[in-house]
Design an enzyme around this catalytic site. Structure first.
Site, PDB file in Angstrom:
ATOM      1  N   ARG A  48     -21.659  13.001   4.225  1.00  0.00           N
ATOM      2  CA  ARG A  48     -22.458  11.794   4.432  1.00  0.00           C
ATOM      3  C   ARG A  48     -21.556  10.626   4.820  1.00  0.00           C
ATOM      4  NH1 ARG A  48     -23.759  10.536  -0.423  1.00  0.00           N
ATOM      5  NH2 ARG A  48     -22.354   8.753  -0.505  1.00  0.00           N
ATOM      6  N   TYR A 101     -41.426  -0.651  22.011  1.00  0.00           N
ATOM      7  CA  TYR A 101     -41.852   0.672  21.566  1.00  0.00           C
ATOM      8  C   TYR A 101     -42.639   0.540  20.259  1.00  0.00           C
ATOM      9  CZ  TYR A 101     -41.337   5.163  19.166  1.00  0.00           C
ATOM     10  OH  TYR A 101     -41.572   6.314  18.456  1.00  0.00           O
ATOM     11  N   ASP A 174     -32.085  -2.252  23.293  1.00  0.00           N
ATOM     12  CA  ASP A 174     -32.404  -0.828  23.263  1.00  0.00           C
ATOM     13  C   ASP A 174     -32.151  -0.282  24.665  1.00  0.00           C
ATOM     14  OD1 ASP A 174     -33.585   1.691  23.310  1.00  0.00           O
ATOM     15  OD2 ASP A 174     -35.178   1.122  21.930  1.00  0.00           O
ATOM     16  N   LYS A 199     -33.446  11.282  23.298  1.00  0.00           N
ATOM     17  CA  LYS A 199     -33.912  11.190  24.670  1.00  0.00           C
ATOM     18  C   LYS A 199     -32.826  11.628  25.665  1.00  0.00           C
ATOM     19  CE  LYS A 199     -37.655   9.414  22.786  1.00  0.00           C
ATOM     20  NZ  LYS A 199     -37.303   9.102  21.395  1.00  0.00           N
TER      21      LYS A 199
END
Length: 383
Positions: A48, A101, A174, A199
């Site tokens: 982590r 978005y 973004d 994406k």
């Protein structure tokens, strides 16, 4: 500095020093042996906190975006959530584009809103409106998408950066639609870049992830602390998949762009089409800005249909090669109806999308086949 495609293949991707393996190993481990208490090898103790496969991806991302630090997360929204925690405290405000978005707006409005963050919307293509909103509300963060999702509006990053810097606000961009292959917001004055790695950067519709890239060391330290403390990190295998995808990003983006241009040329004058939204069109209101700050215009196309909602729904359900699905940026072509899919969460707000809008993620198939598939579906719409 080497060129983009060279960095995409080599930066952060050093061959394994032990075996000489050209592709760095995939470190599927949760923990790391210590050479005595606190004797960490290369700083690794627990996956982590840090994992070599995630580090490799983060190094590549920082290089491609022109940043100094990058952080990979389990999803784009996990990346955005951590960034919001790093830049805002209760009582502060964030200025969001009025066509952001839906998932981003839901996170800001419904999750962070309950913790005392006020959000305001503005049309970032209207610089006077941005200046007025900043002067009136003094937001701590300005949140921009360009090209925006799904209306493909273009924001002048350098101009908005000047407004943000003058007011002491953070400018977040973004860059998911454009990718660093087409534009690098940090070089234009932005403070932070965010990505959905799901994406174009992953590029094969087989991984979910997100990223934050910055240049400021203090902000990087804060984000790094939260990445570990909150824990929504990118898993090693997911990181490996995105690293693999990045190696072909440049060539894929060029093919996406080629195909999008072919589709736009084929359907722009179709009688069923009210308007095509694509920044590569000279008629697009943001075309000149896009031509200045982007290398090409990308693979996303949105279409407004004369037949309204019924026509939009019929179109997305009758294509063959264009698969009806959410997401975007994969090698395969996707088509969706934002009002009831990706942007359903903003219905009834200032961010509501038109009912006759269809969003197309143009893949890298042969353009002739894509044009034929879309044309047949358009021809079948009621006159």
């Amino acid at each position: 500095m080497t060129e983009f495609n060279t960095r995409a293949i080599h930066d952060g991707q050093t061959p394994d020093p032990t075996t000489g393996a050209v592709i760095p190993p995939l470190y599927l481990t949760s923990t790391f042996k210590q050479d005595g208490i606190g004797g960490l090898r290369e700083g690794y103790e627990y996956s982590r906190s840090g994992n070599p496969t995630r580090t490799a991806l983060q190094d590549t991302l920082a290089s491609l975006e022109g940043g100094t630090h990058a952080f990979a997360f389990a999803s784009g929204l996990a990346a955005e959530d951590t960034l919001l925690r790093a830049t805002l405290v209760p009582g502060e405000k964030i200025l969001v584009g009025n066509d952001a978005y839906g998932g981003t707006y839901r996170l800001i409005n419904r999750v962070h809103g309950e913790w005392g963050i006020t959000n305001l919307t503005v049309d970032f293509t209207d610089l006077d409106a941005v200046r007025a909103a900043v002067a009136t509300h003094a937001p701590r963060v300005l949140w921009v998408e360009t090209p925006s999702n799904p209306l493909l509006r273009i924001v002048d990053i350098a101009a908005v950066a000047e407004i943000a810097q003058a007011s002491g606000a953070f400018l977040v961009v973004d860059n998911t639609f454009a990718t660093p292959s087409l534009q690098q917001p940090l070089t234009l004055g932005a403070d932070v870049v965010v990505h959905s790695l799901t994406k174009y950067l992953g590029g094969h519709s087989d991984v979910v992830g997100g990223a934050v890239i910055v240049r400021d060391a203090n902000l990087a330290e804060h984000i790094g602390f939260l990445q570990n403390a909150v824990g929504a990190v990118a898993a090693p295998f997911d990181s490996w998949l995105v690293s693999r995808g990045l190696k072909t990003l440049g060539v894929r983006i060029d093919r996406h762009s080629d195909n999008a241009e072919a589709i736009v040329a084929a359907i722009e004058q179709h009688p069923a089409v009210e308007a095509v939204l694509y920044p590569g069109l000279p008629s697009h209101p943001g075309h000149e800005i896009a031509a200045r700050q982007m290398r090409r215009f990308g693979g996303m196309v949105s279409v407004l249909l004369r037949g309204g909602e019924a026509a939009a729904r019929q179109l997305v359900e009758t294509t063959t090669l264009f698969t009806l699905a959410e997401s975007l940026g994969g090698v395969e072509s996707l088509i969706e109806y934002p009002a009831a899919m990706t942007h359903a969460s903003v219905a009834g707000t200032a961010l509501e999308v038109p009912a006759n809008l269809v969003r197309i993620s143009v893949g890298i198939e042969d353009a002739r086949d894509l044009v034929a598939d879309l044309t047949v579906a358009l021809d079948a719409l009621p006159a």
